[in-house]
Design a protein around this motif. Structure first.
Motif, mmCIF file in Angstrom:
data_model
loop_
_atom_site.group_PDB
_atom_site.id
_atom_site.type_symbol
_atom_site.label_atom_id
_atom_site.label_comp_id
_atom_site.label_asym_id
_atom_site.label_seq_id
_atom_site.Cartn_x
_atom_site.Cartn_y
_atom_site.Cartn_z
ATOM 1 N N ILE A 47 0.803 -1.220 0.000
ATOM 2 C CA ILE A 47 0.000 0.000 0.000
ATOM 3 C C ILE A 47 0.840 1.276 0.000
ATOM 4 C CG2 ILE A 47 -1.989 -1.102 1.084
ATOM 5 C CD1 ILE A 47 -1.186 0.247 3.726
ATOM 6 N N SER A 48 2.160 1.142 0.158
ATOM 7 C CA SER A 48 2.997 2.339 0.178
ATOM 8 C C SER A 48 4.432 1.991 -0.153
ATOM 9 C CB SER A 48 2.939 2.997 1.555
ATOM 10 O OG SER A 48 3.776 4.128 1.606
ATOM 11 N N LYS A 49 5.107 2.968 -0.713
ATOM 12 C CA LYS A 49 6.544 2.826 -0.950
ATOM 13 C C LYS A 49 7.346 3.410 0.210
ATOM 14 C CE LYS A 49 6.015 2.933 -5.889
ATOM 15 N NZ LYS A 49 6.180 3.664 -7.119
ATOM 16 N N ASP A 50 6.659 4.091 1.112
ATOM 17 C CA ASP A 50 7.307 4.750 2.244
ATOM 18 C C ASP A 50 6.929 4.024 3.537
ATOM 19 O OD1 ASP A 50 8.606 6.498 3.899
ATOM 20 O OD2 ASP A 50 7.344 8.225 3.438
ATOM 21 N N VAL A 51 7.684 2.955 3.840
ATOM 22 C CA VAL A 51 7.382 2.100 4.987
ATOM 23 C C VAL A 51 8.563 2.114 5.948
ATOM 24 C CG1 VAL A 51 6.793 -0.245 5.728
ATOM 25 C CG2 VAL A 51 5.959 0.609 3.526
ATOM 26 N N THR A 52 8.266 2.215 7.230
ATOM 27 C CA THR A 52 9.284 2.183 8.271
ATOM 28 C C THR A 52 8.786 1.301 9.410
ATOM 29 O OG1 THR A 52 9.944 4.455 7.753
ATOM 30 C CG2 THR A 52 10.627 3.601 9.887
ATOM 31 N N ALA A 53 9.681 0.493 9.951
ATOM 32 C CA ALA A 53 9.359 -0.301 11.141
ATOM 33 C C ALA A 53 9.898 0.452 12.355
ATOM 34 C CB ALA A 53 9.993 -1.681 11.056
ATOM 35 N N VAL A 54 9.165 0.356 13.467
ATOM 36 C CA VAL A 54 9.571 1.041 14.694
ATOM 37 C C VAL A 54 9.560 0.043 15.853
ATOM 38 C CG1 VAL A 54 9.008 2.866 16.342
ATOM 39 C CG2 VAL A 54 8.685 3.263 13.896
ATOM 40 N N TYR A 55 10.639 0.057 16.607
ATOM 41 C CA TYR A 55 10.764 -0.800 17.784
ATOM 42 C C TYR A 55 11.129 0.077 18.973
ATOM 43 C CZ TYR A 55 12.699 -4.226 21.044
ATOM 44 O OH TYR A 55 12.966 -4.977 22.159
ATOM 45 N N VAL A 56 10.443 -0.100 20.089
ATOM 46 C CA VAL A 56 10.768 0.620 21.321
ATOM 47 C C VAL A 56 11.594 -0.320 22.191
ATOM 48 C CG1 VAL A 56 9.874 1.799 23.365
ATOM 49 C CG2 VAL A 56 8.678 2.026 21.170
ATOM 50 N N ALA A 57 12.847 0.066 22.401
ATOM 51 C CA ALA A 57 13.784 -0.783 23.142
ATOM 52 C C ALA A 57 13.712 -0.477 24.632
ATOM 53 C CB ALA A 57 15.206 -0.562 22.647
ATOM 54 N N SER A 58 13.617 -1.532 25.414
ATOM 55 C CA SER A 58 13.621 -1.362 26.866
ATOM 56 C C SER A 58 15.035 -1.408 27.425
ATOM 57 C CB SER A 58 12.760 -2.438 27.519
ATOM 58 O OG SER A 58 13.247 -3.720 27.184
ATOM 59 N N ASP A 59 15.981 -1.905 26.615
ATOM 60 C CA ASP A 59 17.382 -1.946 27.022
ATOM 61 C C ASP A 59 18.255 -2.049 25.779
ATOM 62 O OD1 ASP A 59 18.140 -4.912 26.512
ATOM 63 O OD2 ASP A 59 16.285 -5.030 27.683
ATOM 64 N N PRO A 60 19.541 -1.695 25.883
ATOM 65 C CA PRO A 60 20.428 -1.723 24.715
ATOM 66 C C PRO A 60 20.585 -3.114 24.091
ATOM 67 C CG PRO A 60 21.444 -0.492 26.502
ATOM 68 C CD PRO A 60 20.202 -1.136 27.060
ATOM 69 N N GLU A 61 20.550 -4.155 24.901
ATOM 70 C CA GLU A 61 20.714 -5.511 24.372
ATOM 71 C C GLU A 61 19.557 -5.892 23.456
ATOM 72 O OE1 GLU A 61 20.960 -4.956 27.815
ATOM 73 O OE2 GLU A 61 23.143 -4.812 27.732
ATOM 74 N N SER A 62 18.337 -5.545 23.866
ATOM 75 C CA SER A 62 17.183 -5.882 23.020
ATOM 76 C C SER A 62 17.244 -5.115 21.711
ATOM 77 C CB SER A 62 15.855 -5.615 23.746
ATOM 78 O OG SER A 62 15.598 -4.228 23.880
ATOM 79 N N ALA A 63 17.721 -3.889 21.749
ATOM 80 C CA ALA A 63 17.842 -3.098 20.527
ATOM 81 C C ALA A 63 18.811 -3.765 19.560
ATOM 82 C CB ALA A 63 18.304 -1.681 20.858
ATOM 83 N N GLY A 64 19.926 -4.233 20.063
ATOM 84 C CA GLY A 64 20.913 -4.909 19.217
ATOM 85 C C GLY A 64 20.367 -6.188 18.610
ATOM 86 N N ARG A 65 19.668 -6.975 19.422
ATOM 87 C CA ARG A 65 19.083 -8.230 18.919
ATOM 88 C C ARG A 65 18.061 -7.956 17.820
ATOM 89 N NH1 ARG A 65 18.860 -9.351 24.401
ATOM 90 N NH2 ARG A 65 16.625 -8.952 24.420
ATOM 91 N N ILE A 66 17.210 -6.970 18.051
ATOM 92 C CA ILE A 66 16.176 -6.655 17.057
ATOM 93 C C ILE A 66 16.811 -6.155 15.768
ATOM 94 C CG2 ILE A 66 14.295 -5.040 16.522
ATOM 95 C CD1 ILE A 66 13.398 -7.362 18.257
ATOM 96 N N ARG A 67 17.802 -5.287 15.878
ATOM 97 C CA ARG A 67 18.482 -4.785 14.666
ATOM 98 C C ARG A 67 19.091 -5.926 13.870
ATOM 99 N NH1 ARG A 67 20.365 -0.129 17.872
ATOM 100 N NH2 ARG A 67 19.338 1.697 16.999
ATOM 101 N N GLU A 68 19.742 -6.843 14.564
ATOM 102 C CA GLU A 68 20.377 -7.984 13.897
ATOM 103 C C GLU A 68 19.336 -8.861 13.189
ATOM 104 O OE1 GLU A 68 22.157 -12.010 15.616
ATOM 105 O OE2 GLU A 68 23.399 -10.252 16.143
ATOM 106 N N ARG A 69 18.261 -9.174 13.873
ATOM 107 C CA ARG A 69 17.209 -10.010 13.278
ATOM 108 C C ARG A 69 16.528 -9.289 12.119
ATOM 109 N NH1 ARG A 69 14.939 -12.133 19.023
ATOM 110 N NH2 ARG A 69 16.590 -13.636 19.379
ATOM 111 N N TRP A 70 16.326 -7.990 12.263
ATOM 112 C CA TRP A 70 15.682 -7.217 11.194
ATOM 113 C C TRP A 70 16.527 -7.255 9.928
ATOM 114 C CZ3 TRP A 70 10.896 -5.967 10.697
ATOM 115 C CH2 TRP A 70 10.508 -5.065 9.717
ATOM 116 N N GLU A 71 17.825 -7.129 10.069
ATOM 117 C CA GLU A 71 18.727 -7.194 8.914
ATOM 118 C C GLU A 71 18.666 -8.562 8.235
ATOM 119 O OE1 GLU A 71 20.639 -4.831 7.432
ATOM 120 O OE2 GLU A 71 19.631 -3.423 8.778
ATOM 121 N N ARG A 72 18.513 -9.615 9.018
ATOM 122 C CA ARG A 72 18.486 -10.971 8.458
ATOM 123 C C ARG A 72 17.251 -11.259 7.623
ATOM 124 N NH1 ARG A 72 20.421 -14.648 13.356
ATOM 125 N NH2 ARG A 72 18.494 -13.773 14.106
ATOM 126 N N ILE A 73 16.106 -10.663 7.970
ATOM 127 C CA ILE A 73 14.914 -10.997 7.185
ATOM 128 C C ILE A 73 14.929 -10.308 5.830
ATOM 129 C CG2 ILE A 73 13.508 -11.480 9.225
ATOM 130 C CD1 ILE A 73 11.949 -8.896 8.594
#
Length: 92
Positions: A47-73
């Protein structure tokens, strides 16, 4: 006269609307990267060419894990990580 006006507004004789998609920004809030995210990404990209995913990190470790997994998909969609104000470690 009301019905004549409505008839003119609904007529396809001289359409002023196109079927081009609107240029909306789509934001996908994610809590994790798992199989349920894939249909959301597909739909957002349909439905759009302008798409962004947003994650609210509760700690730096979760942010790193999510970034890594997001890159893999390999979705080709940018991920914005927002650090929660409750992030007591202060990785901002």
């Amino acid at each position: 006269s009301h019905y004549s006006e409505v008839s003119r507004e609904l007529s396809l004789d001289a359409p002023d609307e196109s079927f081009e998609p609107h240029d909306h920004k789509v934001i996908i809030p994610i809590g994790a990267v798992h199989r349920a995210v894939i249909p959301a990404v597909r739909y957002a990209k349909s439905i759009s060419k302008d798409v962004t995913a947003v994650y609210v990190a509760s700690d730096p470790e979760s942010a790193g894990r999510i970034r890594e997994r997001w890159e893999r998909i390999g979705a080709g969609i940018p991920l914005v990580v927002i650090h929660s104000p409750n992030d007591i470690k202060g990785d901002k």
